[in-house]
Write a protein that holds these residues in place. Structure first.
Motif, PDB file in Angstrom:
ATOM      1  N   ARG A   1       0.819  -1.216   0.000  1.00 27.25           N
ATOM      2  CA  ARG A   1       0.000   0.000   0.000  1.00 27.25           C
ATOM      3  C   ARG A   1       0.851   1.264   0.000  1.00 27.25           C
ATOM      4  NH1 ARG A   1      -4.032   0.466   4.620  1.00 27.25           N
ATOM      5  NH2 ARG A   1      -4.821   2.137   3.297  1.00 27.25           N
TER       6      ARG A   1
ATOM      7  N   ARG B   1       3.418   1.851  -1.528  1.00 28.97           N
ATOM      8  CA  ARG B   1       3.969   2.140  -2.849  1.00 28.97           C
ATOM      9  C   ARG B   1       2.890   2.491  -3.870  1.00 28.97           C
ATOM     10  NH1 ARG B   1       6.599  -2.753  -1.324  1.00 28.97           N
ATOM     11  NH2 ARG B   1       5.271  -3.924  -2.781  1.00 28.97           N
ATOM     12  N   MET B   2       1.644   2.509  -3.443  1.00 31.76           N
ATOM     13  CA  MET B   2       0.524   2.671  -4.365  1.00 31.76           C
ATOM     14  C   MET B   2      -0.069   4.062  -4.325  1.00 31.76           C
ATOM     15  SD  MET B   2      -1.603  -0.839  -3.661  1.00 31.76           S
ATOM     16  CE  MET B   2      -0.980  -2.458  -4.140  1.00 31.76           C
ATOM     17  N   SER B   3      -0.897   4.332  -5.331  1.00 27.68           N
ATOM     18  CA  SER B   3      -1.725   5.531  -5.308  1.00 27.68           C
ATOM     19  C   SER B   3      -2.764   5.381  -4.210  1.00 27.68           C
ATOM     20  CB  SER B   3      -2.430   5.714  -6.652  1.00 27.68           C
ATOM     21  OG  SER B   3      -3.373   4.668  -6.858  1.00 27.68           O
ATOM     22  N   GLU B   4      -3.402   6.480  -3.840  1.00 30.19           N
ATOM     23  CA  GLU B   4      -4.412   6.424  -2.786  1.00 30.19           C
ATOM     24  C   GLU B   4      -5.560   5.497  -3.166  1.00 30.19           C
ATOM     25  OE1 GLU B   4      -7.379   9.381  -0.224  1.00 30.19           O
ATOM     26  OE2 GLU B   4      -5.992  10.211  -1.713  1.00 30.19           O
ATOM     27  N   ALA B   5      -6.008   5.575  -4.417  1.00 32.21           N
ATOM     28  CA  ALA B   5      -7.136   4.743  -4.845  1.00 32.21           C
ATOM     29  C   ALA B   5      -6.779   3.260  -4.771  1.00 32.21           C
ATOM     30  CB  ALA B   5      -7.567   5.115  -6.260  1.00 32.21           C
ATOM     31  N   ASP B   6      -5.595   2.889  -5.257  1.00 28.68           N
ATOM     32  CA  ASP B   6      -5.180   1.488  -5.213  1.00 28.68           C
ATOM     33  C   ASP B   6      -4.947   1.031  -3.776  1.00 28.68           C
ATOM     34  OD1 ASP B   6      -5.312   1.285  -7.958  1.00 28.68           O
ATOM     35  OD2 ASP B   6      -3.161   1.609  -8.280  1.00 28.68           O
ATOM     36  N   SER B   7      -4.389   1.922  -2.968  1.00 32.12           N
ATOM     37  CA  SER B   7      -4.173   1.601  -1.561  1.00 32.12           C
ATOM     38  C   SER B   7      -5.497   1.328  -0.861  1.00 32.12           C
ATOM     39  CB  SER B   7      -3.446   2.756  -0.873  1.00 32.12           C
ATOM     40  OG  SER B   7      -3.319   2.518   0.512  1.00 32.12           O
ATOM     41  N   ASN B   8      -6.502   2.107  -1.172  1.00 29.33           N
ATOM     42  CA  ASN B   8      -7.826   1.899  -0.584  1.00 29.33           C
ATOM     43  C   ASN B   8      -8.383   0.531  -0.954  1.00 29.33           C
ATOM     44  OD1 ASN B   8      -7.786   4.406   0.599  1.00 29.33           O
ATOM     45  ND2 ASN B   8      -9.110   5.381  -0.913  1.00 29.33           N
TER      46      ASN B   8
ATOM     47  N   ASP C   1     -14.510   4.956  -4.474  1.00 27.54           N
ATOM     48  CA  ASP C   1     -13.058   5.142  -4.534  1.00 27.54           C
ATOM     49  C   ASP C   1     -12.451   5.433  -3.163  1.00 27.54           C
ATOM     50  OD1 ASP C   1     -13.005   4.688  -7.228  1.00 27.54           O
ATOM     51  OD2 ASP C   1     -12.932   6.803  -7.801  1.00 27.54           O
TER      52      ASP C   1
END
Length: 281
Positions: free
Chosen positions: A179, A181-188, A247
């Motif tokens: 998480r 290393r991810m964008s906020e959307a992907d982390s979510n 999202d």
């Protein structure tokens, strides 16, 4: 749920009588906790943080009879999770389960994951492998969120213990490292999978507790399923007067949370709780 007079856990750290300083609203420790423990929080109460009734501050209150009873309830529930996961780890993994410590606090305390307050809800902190719980949350759960009953409260404890189970299995650390290393959307999206897996593991606990202790009463299971529904992201956002925004979901919808809890309950199997290996949440 039959819990009175039963064995309590030796893994309770009671901080409820500790002195505390004054804390502001969401600009104080509560806001810090929301920011720092988002990875681990079992229940996302961010939409409710603007309620001044949830702000903390001032000197500690005395431990009331209600506080004492709530602490005993948590202790018994934690003891049940210890016996259940000891057995599940041995039977299904051939491994030893290392039990977590549960910190009871009142109003506010500190953890390696940041500050904790009544506004942020219970959470598990991998930094010290402890669960943090202000039992006043049970009143919020019942009165504000509409999830009533002892077993609804037990589900909350079991869900946080499930995060420790994930930590023991190496799942939580790996997921949170990804998480970062991810964008906020992907982390979510990863956060949702973490939380739904914890719901599934809580379902395994419920099934095993019913079999091992016979402490589950008629209607208890529905209390837990109802609690899972009431703390879905879509329901919490709608209750706060917001349009649900998928999202921004970090815990899953009401349907997803209840479905994965029931899946764990029906199967009783760790391999049925793989939320990371499916495209159908």
């Amino acid at each position: 749920m039959e819990w009175k007079g039963r064995r309590g856990s030796g893994n309770i750290e009671d901080r409820r009588g500790a002195s505390i300083g004054r804390v502001g609203g969401i600009g104080g420790v509560g806001a810090v906790a929301v920011l720092l423990i988002g990875y681990f929080l079992g229940v996302d109460l961010t939409p409710l943080l603007n309620d001044p009734g949830l702000n903390t501050g001032g000197p500690p209150r005395e431990i009331t009879a209600a506080d004492q009873q709530a602490g005993e309830f948590v202790s018994v529930t934690l003891a049940d999770t210890e016996e259940v996961w000891d057995k599940v780890f041995k039977d299904q993994l051939g491994a030893t389960y290392n039990q977590p410590v549960l910190v009871l606090y009142k109003d506010v305390t500190q953890s390696p994951c940041g500050g904790a307050s009544g506004a942020t809800g219970p959470f598990y902190c991998p930094g010290d492998k402890k669960i943090y719980l202000d039992t006043a949350f049970f009143t919020t759960l019942s009165d504000r969120l509409g999830a009533k009953g002892d077993f609804a409260a037990a589900y909350v404890v079991a869900h946080e213990v499930a995060h420790h189970v994930q930590d023991e299995l190496g799942i939580l650390g790996e997921a949170n490292a990804a998480r970062a290393r991810m964008s906020e959307a992907d982390s979510n999206q990863v956060s949702v999978r973490i939380e739904l897996q914890a719901d599934c593991l809580a379902g395994i606990w419920a099934r095993q507790a019913e079999a091992q202790f016979g402490s589950i009463s008629p209607g208890d299971l529905e209390e837990a399923v109802n609690a899972a529904r009431k703390i879905g992201d879509d329901t919490l956002q709608a209750s706060a007067g917001q349009r649900p925004s998928p999202d921004s979901f970090t815990h899953g919808t009401s349907k997803q949370r209840s479905t994965w809890f029931v899946r764990g309950y029906n199967s009783g199997r760790l391999d049925q709780c793989d939320t990371f290996g499916t495209n159908r949440l």
